[in-house]
Scaffold this active site. Structure first.
Site, PDB file in Angstrom:
ATOM      1  NE  ARG A 121       5.850 -40.178 -20.804  1.00 29.35           N
ATOM      2  CZ  ARG A 121       5.123 -39.390 -20.031  1.00 29.35           C
ATOM      3  NH1 ARG A 121       4.076 -38.745 -20.516  1.00 29.35           N
ATOM      4  NH2 ARG A 121       5.433 -39.241 -18.757  1.00 29.35           N
TER       5      ARG A 121
ATOM      6  CE  LYS B  24       0.134 -24.093 -11.126  1.00 29.55           C
ATOM      7  NZ  LYS B  24      -1.231 -24.503 -11.442  1.00 29.55           N
TER       8      LYS B  24
ATOM      9  N   GLY C 191       8.342 -35.965 -18.516  1.00 24.25           N
ATOM     10  CA  GLY C 191       8.223 -35.529 -19.906  1.00 24.25           C
ATOM     11  C   GLY C 191       9.105 -34.339 -20.226  1.00 24.25           C
TER      12      GLY C 191
ATOM     13  N   GLY D 261       5.883 -38.182 -12.540  1.00 24.59           N
ATOM     14  CA  GLY D 261       5.197 -38.370 -11.258  1.00 24.59           C
ATOM     15  C   GLY D 261       5.344 -39.785 -10.711  1.00 24.59           C
TER      16      GLY D 261
END
Ligand code: 3PG
Ligand code: MG
Length: 396
Positions: free
Chosen positions: A36, A197, A354, A377
């Site tokens: 990044r 999750k 990431g 996301g």
């Protein structure tokens, strides 16, 4: 489209508030994957070259509105200086006295990095007051944080409405690369979605099954699906409260004609530790005292076959606990297969996120993918066809 780029702005002598995403993985104070940071270099370099003063605004982690020393952006100054090849001055706050003084002292050719925007609770509320405080320090706003564009926060959304705004180089590159690779994807389309999750990726899974032909589920998330199928997952990371939801996703996928792929064999260990003693068992034979840490070799072979039958691959999230050797094996093997097919011209492969990018860099596969997005996301929400608030605000 409809937004401006740096080429449309007169930058000479201007203070440019640049929203970047430098939410990079850090271990013991060292940046473990600087993708990044490397990817914002063109924007910073171009602003400096045009005689502008870049003032970087960014978040780091999720401090929840508190000043948390371990989430200070100050620790990234050396990595940024190395990447930009110029002095990076640091401001102890992103608004108010500290920030304004730092901005007033910024010399020509210097970059100013302001403290974590999420040290203010108002940031994530998209507060206009906070954005007004930020706007005071700049003449122009440039959003180069595609990977945070799915968040409507003061520094990604409100601020764009207060100053003349444009997209940075990385924002432009991300949007055009994603559009080129995935705007009108060749079928079959396969998605790999992993990570811990189900709860955080639930909407996403529900939308993706309408868009893809195969959905390969990995990581902790797969355990929740195995549970939903009535399998025992021992001490594995799993969300017991989400099994009904996982069952609904499977039923919906069935109707939509999307094949959901779960591991058929798994690597289990008694401890969540690198090199913990481990063995391969069928997915329905996880011992009660063990946890699933990776997909097994049969699962990897099945995944590779699906890749061979696919024309387009999108990948977000590792297949196992990739940060612990040897539980990165499935992720590495599948990634290398995707890279090989891509290089042979048989597959368009796009990965983002990431952890994913760190895992693909570690396996050496990243450079052979069609495109690596810095976004996780945001990339998936873009994929779902959602409007990204950070992008929409630039177009106004
Ligand atoms: C990311 O790391 O995915 C982005 O920086 C966004 O972070 P967030 O999920 O905490 O908003
Ligand atoms: Mg994230």
């Amino acid at each position: 489209m409809g937004w401006k780029t740096l080429d449309d702005m007169d930058l000479q002598g201007k203070r440019v508030l640049v929203r970047v995403d430098i939410n990079v993985p850090v271990l013991d104070g060292a940046v473990t994957d600087d993708t990044r940071i490397q990817r914002i270099v063109p924007t910073v370099r171009d602003i400096l070259a045009a005689g502008g003063k870049p003032i970087l605004l960014a978040h780091f982690g999720r401090p929840g509105g508190e000043r948390r020393q371990n989430l200070s952006l100050k620790q990234l100054v050396p990595a940024l200086e190395a990447a930009f090849g110029t002095k990076v001055r640091f401001g102890e706050d992103c608004v108010g006295y500290e920030a304004e003084i730092a901005a007033a002292n910024q010399g020509d050719g210097e970059v100013l990095l302001l403290e974590n925007t999420r040290f203010h609770a108002e940031e994530t509320q998209n507060s206009m007051t906070l954005a007004e405080g930020m706007a005071k320090m700049g003449d122009i706003y440039c959003n180069d944080a595609f990977s945070a564009a799915h968040r409507a926060h003061s520094s990604t959304e409100a601020l764009a409405r207060l100053l003349p705004s444009c997209a940075g180089r990385l924002m432009q590159a991300e949007l055009s690369a994603l559009e080129a690779a995935l705007g009108n994807p060749q079928r079959p389309v396969t998605a790999v979605v992993g990570g811990a999750k189900v709860s955080t990726k639930l909407d996403l899974l529900g939308n993706l099954i309408e868009k893809v032909d195969n959905l390969i589920i990995g990581g902790g998330m797969a355990n929740t699906f195995l549970l939903a199928k009535g399998l025992d997952v021992g001490k594995s990371l799993a969300e017991h409260a989400m099994t009904d939801t996982a069952a609904e996703v499977m039923a919906k996928a069935d109707k939509a004609g999307c094949r959901i792929v779960l591991p058929s064999d798994v690597v289990v260990a008694e401890k969540f530790e690198a090199h913990a003693p481990h063995k391969v068992v069928p997915a329905n034979k996880c011992p009660a005292d063990s946890m699933i840490l990776d997909a097994g070799p049969d699962s990897v072979a099945a995944i590779c076959t699906i890749f061979e039958q696919s024309k387009t691959l999108i990948w977000n999230g590792p297949l196992g606990a990739f940060e612990l050797e040897p539980f990165d094996a499935a992720t590495n093997a599948a990634a290398l297969k995707a890279a090989e097919l891509t290089q042979a011209g048989k597959l368009v492969s796009v990965a983002g996120g990431g952890d994913t990018v760190a895992a693909l860099n570690a396996s050496g596969a990243a450079q052979d993918f069609t495109y690596i997005s810095t976004a996780g996301g945001a990339f998936l929400e873009w994929m779902e066809g959602k409007t990204l608030p950070g992008v929409a605000a630039l177009a106004q």
